[in-house]
Scaffold this motif. Structure first.
Motif, short mmCIF file in Angstrom:
data_model
loop_
_atom_site.label_atom_id
_atom_site.label_comp_id
_atom_site.label_asym_id
_atom_site.label_seq_id
_atom_site.Cartn_x
_atom_site.Cartn_y
_atom_site.Cartn_z
N ARG A 1 18.31 67.33 -18.19
CA ARG A 1 17.77 66.57 -17.09
C ARG A 1 17.20 65.41 -18.05
O ARG A 1 16.56 65.39 -18.97
CB ARG A 1 16.37 67.26 -16.29
N ARG B 1 8.60 68.71 -22.08
CA ARG B 1 9.47 68.35 -21.03
C ARG B 1 10.65 67.72 -21.76
O ARG B 1 10.04 66.60 -22.62
CB ARG B 1 8.74 67.15 -20.14
N LEU B 2 11.67 68.32 -21.93
CA LEU B 2 12.77 67.78 -22.78
C LEU B 2 13.89 67.25 -21.90
O LEU B 2 13.95 67.67 -20.85
CB LEU B 2 13.06 69.06 -23.74
N PHE C 1 16.80 71.28 -22.60
CA PHE C 1 15.78 72.41 -22.56
C PHE C 1 16.57 73.72 -22.24
O PHE C 1 17.87 73.71 -21.74
CB PHE C 1 14.61 72.23 -21.89
N GLN D 1 16.64 77.60 -20.49
CA GLN D 1 16.24 78.52 -19.37
C GLN D 1 16.75 79.88 -19.57
O GLN D 1 17.79 79.98 -19.58
CB GLN D 1 16.32 77.78 -17.98
N ARG E 1 8.86 74.24 -1.94
CA ARG E 1 10.14 73.89 -2.48
C ARG E 1 10.79 72.60 -1.75
O ARG E 1 11.57 71.88 -2.47
CB ARG E 1 11.03 75.10 -2.67
N ALA F 1 3.76 74.92 -15.88
CA ALA F 1 4.50 75.68 -15.17
C ALA F 1 5.49 76.51 -16.28
O ALA F 1 6.33 76.02 -16.85
CB ALA F 1 5.42 75.35 -14.04
N ALA G 1 7.37 79.31 -15.06
CA ALA G 1 8.50 79.73 -14.23
C ALA G 1 8.19 79.36 -12.94
O ALA G 1 7.39 79.36 -12.48
CB ALA G 1 8.90 81.12 -14.53
N ALA H 1 12.83 80.23 -15.59
CA ALA H 1 11.86 80.12 -16.67
C ALA H 1 11.99 79.37 -17.78
O ALA H 1 13.40 79.45 -18.61
CB ALA H 1 11.39 81.50 -17.21
N GLY H 2 11.44 78.47 -18.38
CA GLY H 2 11.71 77.65 -19.44
C GLY H 2 11.28 78.34 -20.87
O GLY H 2 10.26 79.01 -20.71
N ARG I 1 8.70 76.10 -23.32
CA ARG I 1 7.38 76.31 -22.85
C ARG I 1 6.90 77.91 -23.26
O ARG I 1 5.63 77.88 -23.56
CB ARG I 1 7.26 76.11 -21.35
P1 AMP Z 1 12.50 74.20 -12.29
O1 AMP Z 1 14.26 74.51 -12.34
O2 AMP Z 1 12.41 72.90 -12.23
O3 AMP Z 1 11.93 75.19 -11.10
O4 AMP Z 1 11.99 74.92 -13.66
C1 AMP Z 1 11.63 76.06 -13.90
C2 AMP Z 1 11.18 76.11 -15.47
O5 AMP Z 1 12.06 75.54 -16.34
C3 AMP Z 1 9.77 75.40 -15.56
O6 AMP Z 1 8.82 76.11 -15.06
C4 AMP Z 1 9.71 74.75 -16.96
O7 AMP Z 1 9.24 76.07 -17.62
C5 AMP Z 1 11.23 74.72 -17.36
N1 AMP Z 1 11.62 73.19 -17.39
C6 AMP Z 1 11.86 72.54 -16.33
N2 AMP Z 1 12.18 71.36 -16.58
C7 AMP Z 1 11.74 71.25 -17.88
C8 AMP Z 1 11.98 70.27 -18.89
N3 AMP Z 1 12.53 69.12 -18.46
N4 AMP Z 1 11.85 70.56 -20.40
C9 AMP Z 1 11.33 71.80 -20.58
N5 AMP Z 1 11.34 72.86 -19.69
C10 AMP Z 1 11.53 72.66 -18.39
#
Ligand code: AMP
Length: 422
Positions: free
Chosen positions: A112, A120-121, A124, A126, A257, A279, A281, A305-306, A309
């Motif tokens: 992303r 925030r990368l 990253f 998941q 959401r 967050a 997850a 889940a990241g 993080r």
């Molecule tokens: P999401 O898909 O946006 O609901 O993200 C789910 C999880 O992915 C988040 O709770 C973070 O732990 C992780 N995450 C989302 N975006 C990033 C990002 N840009 N860099 C690192 N971890 C991320």
């Protein structure tokens, strides 16, 4: 010319990759105990899959996707999340025909183009799970229990689970109108971002980080208090299952959401160790997505889940992982005969599953001993003409410095004993 990695991406170097392996192994083990099976999908997909799958109105689709045209003129996108890809594969391969409830997990890089900051990368990783084919709240509870079990197994705490229900296509539209009506008289005071969301995606205003937005929505009506009978029952059942599983939770009407295919359960797992990007997850039910992507109407629920993080929290809490893997044996050679023997013996030991290192840079014995130290080898032997003639070597344990003399013929057995004892 000197190259560096792209902003927002990270090299995972040998000194830290063992921690990743440990986390990934734990994830796989726990996923397996819940009978989730792994799915791997390509790194890129047709752009339209995400534009539809994630929702054209999200930030991800609006600003964050890595989209490019291939030489054939097809618009492709590096996957910014996994759910759309998993559902695409589920439909394409008719996975639902093999069994009514398909339980899948993944562990993969996502892309992303966000503004990089701590936690925030741009690339990253998941892990996540999707349970496709069932509507009952016990499946939602199971995915929550699954994600929490991974954190428990890794030894991180404390974490907070916040749950909400975002309703369904029956109860959400009338609620949305009510919510917009409530906000109408303060519209001008809303942040620019929330103004943009007002028409297209108003529920997201509830999780705005802007302080004024938060004050303005303080007493706003919440979806959870306007659920239809069916959604209300589902939400009550989810809470009852969580209680049965002894999982503490907070009901938070601001977890949203915001997109139409999300239904009922929405949740977030939060760690106070993480600062603004707190967050760990996020998950929830998406009963309308399979149909939206061209499949038969099929309810589903999942979470993502990241991993970065998670590792940040583990580091802050000094959670123990496995140790970095070091060679069990370093074979130092005193002369040319020793070198030949070392090369051949190392091959046999490696074939038997024992990790060992030899000198490959023709170093002096002293330099080899320094190297053994640097490589953090657990044991060292020195081999040369005289050891080979006497068929005896001295096995030195590096941590204690103790040495014992053993027969050359016994070396393999000795090392195997040590190896199984580790
Ligand atoms: P999401 O898909 O946006 O609901 O993200 C789910 C999880 O992915 C988040 O709770 C973070 O732990 C992780 N995450 C989302 N975006 C990033 C990002 N840009 N860099 C690192 N971890 C991320």
């Amino acid at each position: 010319m000197k190259f560096t990695s792209i902003k927002g991406t990270k090299d995972i170097l040998p000194g830290e990759s063992h921690r990743w392996q440990y986390v990934e192994q734990t994830i796989r083990t726990v996923m397996h105990t819940f009978n989730y099976r792994e799915i791997r999908t390509p790194a890129f997909e047709e752009t339209a899959l995400f534009a539809r799958g994630i929702g054209e109105l999200t930030d991800i689709v609006g600003k964050q996707m890595y989209t490019f045209q291939d030489r054939g003129g097809t618009s492709l996108t590096l996957k910014p999340e996994m759910t759309a890809s998993v559902i695409r594969a589920y439909i394409q391969h008719n996975l639902g025909e093999q069994q009514p409830l398909v339980k899948l997990y993944y562990c993969a890089p996502m892309f992303r183009q966000e503004r990089p900051q701590a936690g925030r990368l741009r690339q990253f990783h998941q892990f996540g799970a999707e349970a496709i084919g069932g509507q009952v709240a016990s499946i939602d509870a199971e995915t929550i229990a699954l994600s929490l079990e991974i954190y428990r197994k890794l030894g991180i705490k404390p974490i907070t689970l916040k749950i909400n229900s975002v309703g369904c296509e029956v109860c959400r539209p009338p609620y949305k109108e009510k919510f917009k009506k409530y906000l109408q008289h303060v519209y001008n005071k809303l942040s620019e971002e929330s103004k943009q969301r007002f028409d297209q995606n108003p529920l997201r205003i509830l999780d705005s980080k802007d302080a004024t937005d938060q004050t303005l929505t303080q007493n706003a009506p919440l979806m959870k208090d306007h659920l239809c009978k069916e959604c209300d029952r589902h939400f009550a059942q989810l809470q009852s299952h969580l209680t049965t599983l002894q999982i503490p939770f907070i009901v938070d009407g601001r977890i949203v959401r915001g997109l139409d295919y999300y239904t009922k359960t929405a949740y977030e797992i939060i760690s106070s160790e993480l600062g603004s990007q707190d967050a760990l997850a996020g998950g929830g039910r998406y009963d309308l997505l399979v149909e939206e992507l061209g499949g038969k109407s099929t309810p589903a629920v999942g979470f993502a889940a990241g991993i970065e993080r998670l590792l940040m929290v583990m580091e802050k809490q000094k959670v123990k992982t496995n140790n970095e893997l070091m060679p069990l044996l370093y074979i130092a050679s005193a002369d040319d005969r020793g070198k030949h023997w070392a090369l051949e013996q190392a091959m046999q030991l490696r074939r038997a599953g024992i990790s060992c290192e030899v000198d490959l840079l023709n170093r002096s014995l002293k330099a080899q001993m320094r190297d053994a130290d640097r490589q953090k080898a657990l044991y060292v032997i020195v081999v040369g003409e005289s050891e080979l003639a006497q068929k005896k070597i001295s096995l030195k344990e590096m941590s204690s410095g103790t040495e014992r003399s053993i027969s050359l013929n016994d070396l393999m057995t000795e090392l195997e004993k040590i190896h199984t004892g580790i």
